[in-house]
Motif scaffolding. Structure first.
Motif, PDB file in Angstrom:
ATOM      1  N   LEU A 212     -34.700 -31.280  16.917  1.00 36.60           N
ATOM      2  CA  LEU A 212     -35.389 -31.736  17.736  1.00 36.60           C
ATOM      3  C   LEU A 212     -35.072 -33.455  17.627  1.00 36.60           C
ATOM      4  N   SER A 215     -31.323 -33.433  19.281  1.00 35.69           N
ATOM      5  CA  SER A 215     -31.677 -32.813  20.525  1.00 35.69           C
ATOM      6  C   SER A 215     -32.148 -33.955  21.900  1.00 35.69           C
ATOM      7  N   ARG A 216     -32.969 -34.520  20.857  1.00 36.47           N
ATOM      8  CA  ARG A 216     -33.670 -35.645  21.928  1.00 36.47           C
ATOM      9  C   ARG A 216     -32.296 -37.199  21.457  1.00 36.47           C
ATOM     10  N   ASN A 281     -32.607 -26.129  20.455  1.00 44.33           N
ATOM     11  CA  ASN A 281     -33.755 -26.046  20.610  1.00 44.33           C
ATOM     12  C   ASN A 281     -33.763 -24.129  20.538  1.00 44.33           C
TER      13      ASN A 281
ATOM     14  N   GLY B 116     -36.990 -30.613  26.814  1.00 41.64           N
ATOM     15  CA  GLY B 116     -36.122 -30.741  25.534  1.00 41.64           C
ATOM     16  C   GLY B 116     -34.929 -31.022  26.965  1.00 41.64           C
TER      17      GLY B 116
END
Lengths: 295, 283
Positions: A212, A215-216, A281, B116
């Motif tokens: 996560l 991906s940010r 994700n 996201g």
């Protein structure tokens, strides 16, 4: 009664409409990206695009390698810094820290999550860039302005602290008390329990948290753009300037109208980001879901 | 391994962990401290109360009122829109659909992914759609983009809140003969403080977003008066002023950064207050 039923049905159809609208809009966005980047995909081979290292829109050379490596460098550095710190801090908060510490630190992390990217960028320019240029680079006897992938990585690391910490704390909380008690009662120290029991049990969840974070970091635009230097070449060391993909889109959009295929190329960059983040994700969700089912 | 050695290892590890917590907490203080130190000397009433005058970008007088107003308009409008669209969707998904339904699982996945998605992707797509439709960069374009950006936040936060409602409540209300809409009303009453939290979260994200508005909203020195004209936003004002070589203008960027920080801090504090109210409500 009839009126109540009518109201119920009205709300139901209204929300279905909204939901469908939302889904259609978002799917249309994806299809739009695909359609827009098709001209470029038809003009050049996918492998040339991804592995070509020359970016010169005037000559219709669109090699994305500098930007992809730029993104990878920045993300990689951010992970190297953030992952150990976050794991250690999360363990401390869950295993050692009392309730009062958690109540103090977790809200701080929420604030950190709420700070807009542009402020991270300002902080990067004011503090990280000079620090890298004046203090860190001379240690390695390198000349650097400070606008480098290292600065980008440091800023990004701080940006992904909140999401990684909050997911990791949740994951570590799910480790059953029995396991810890069993290990401690066999005479293991707390640290041994952590490395040999808790981390082993929680490793998939921690992995999901890291993904996560990745991906940010991948999609972060403005903060990185402000500190990275934006030179379209492949960075060779920590102190070279880089040019990550999102920065490429942000910097060049709006001025690409005169050159054919240019906007298609930028759309392709956006599509590439979209696909990468979708993949991240899906993987992290699958891991977290598996964990939930095992509980 | 001797016990003393093991204990020493434990001690070292503990110190490293303490240090990590310290690094993370202090990074926040560092960021806010830096912005405060650099911004405070340049902050003046003029900054807040005036829009840029001629020569603003070479260090002459003026302020960033236009950007503050633009940001607040943009964030308020898109938060209201996102709430109006997002709340019914979240309620529908929770009350009306079965847990196993494909639609529910698909939309949950969709909103998770979109949550996201970086805002630059939204910005790029919205920008090319606007060109295709022949619309120039405007406040309206920005509002639509930012609404798309904040919608997943609203839907996800509210879905999670609805999950915390005890299922008894839903079953009892249904067994008393309430329609699903009436059940939904009870649930909304139950999560009311959380509802505002979700809205504030979306607002905070909308105020701070840059990449999405960079391409769609444009930039201007005028006060935003019409929805079809470009509007300035605070993050973009910071971004542009910071690239200037003139120290006076850079100083204003820091001061604008301070203003943005204040807005965000107010939002976060309100969120925390409401969240603690939600907890009391539960007991």
């Amino acid at each position: 009664m009839k009126f109540r039923k009518f109201k119920d049905n009205l709300f139901k159809s209204h929300s279905i409409l909204l939901l469908c609208l939302a889904i259609i809009v978002f799917i249309a966005l994806f299809v739009g990206l695909l359609v827009k980047s098709l001209p470029l995909l038809q003009a050049e081979k996918l492998s040339d695009l991804l592995l070509g290292s020359i970016w010169s829109p005037q000559k219709e050379a669109f090699g994305f390698l500098p930007f992809i490596t730029g993104t990878l460098w920045v993300t990689g550095i951010a992970l190297v810094i953030a992952v150990p710190i976050c794991i250690m801090a999360a363990i401390y908060l869950v295993e050692y820290g009392g309730n009062s510490l958690r109540k103090l630190v977790l809200p701080l992390i929420n604030v950190l999550a709420a700070i807009p990217p542009v402020l991270y960028g300002v902080w990067g320019v004011l503090m990280v860039v000079p620090a890298v240029g004046h203090f860190i680079a001379p240690v390695f006897s390198v000349n650097s302005t400070g606008y480098s992938v290292l600065s980008g990585g440091i800023v990004l690391a701080v940006m992904i602290f909140p999401i990684m910490i909050s997911v990791m704390v949740e994951v570590l909380k799910t480790v059953p008390q029995d396991l810890k008690a069993a290990s401690l009662s066999l005479g293991a120290t707390k640290w041994e329990t952590i490395t040999k029991v808790i981390l082993v049990k929680a490793r998939t969840g921690l992995l999901a948290a890291i993904i996560l974070g990745v991906s940010r970091a991948f999609g972060e635009t403005v903060a990185v753009l402000m500190v990275c230097g934006n030179v379209p070449g492949i960075p060779k060391s920590l102190f070279d300037a880089g040019y990550p993909l999102p920065a490429l889109i942000a910097n060049n959009f709006g001025e690409m109208m005169s050159i054919p295929l240019y906007d298609s190329a930028l759309m392709f960059a956006a599509l590439w980001l979209f696909i990468m983040i979708l993949a991240f994700n899906i993987v992290s969700r699958m891991i977290l879901k598996q964990m939930e089912e095992r509980l | 391994m001797s016990t003393a050695k093991r204990l020493r290892k434990e001690k070292i590890a503990k110190w490293i962990m303490r240090l990590s917590v310290l690094v993370i907490s202090s990074s926040l203080l560092l960021i806010i401290g830096t912005v405060l130190c650099k911004g405070l000397p340049y902050l003046s009433w003029e900054m807040i109360s005036q829009s840029p005058k001629g020569g603003f970008y070479i260090g002459k007088e003026g302020g960033v009122l236009n950007a503050i107003a633009g940001s607040l308009y943009l964030a308020t409008a898109s938060t209201i829109l996102a709430t109006c669209i997002g709340v019914p969707i979240a309620i529908y998904l929770h009350v009306y659909t079965r847990p196993t339904s494909l639609l529910k699982r698909f939309s949950k996945f969709l909103f998770d992914v979109l949550f996201g998605m970086p805002s630059i992707v939204y910005g790029a797509i919205a920008f090319s759609i606007m060109i295709w439709l022949g619309i120039r960069a405007s406040l309206l374009g920005g509002i639509i983009t930012v609404t798309l950006l904040t919608l997943p936040i609203v839907v996800r936060t509210i879905s999670e809140l609805l999950h915390t409602v005890p299922s008894d409540l839903q079953q009892i209300t249904t067994s008393l003969g309430a329609t699903k809409l009436e059940v939904a009303k009870i649930l909304v009453l139950y999560i009311k403080p959380g509802l505002f939290t979700a809205t504030l979260l979306a607002f905070g994200r909308a105020v701070g977003d840059v990449a999405g508005v960079l391409l769609t909203t444009g930039f201007t020195d005028n006060m935003p008066l019409y929805i079809d004209e470009p509007a300035a936003t605070l993050p973009l004002a910071i971004f542009f002023q910071l690239t200037s070589p003139i120290p006076e203008v850079q100083g204003r960027a820091y001061a604008s950064g301070l203003l943005l920080t204040l807005i965000i801090l107010i939002v976060v504090i309100c969120t925390n207050l409401l969240a603690s109210k939600q907890k009391k409500h539960k007991l």
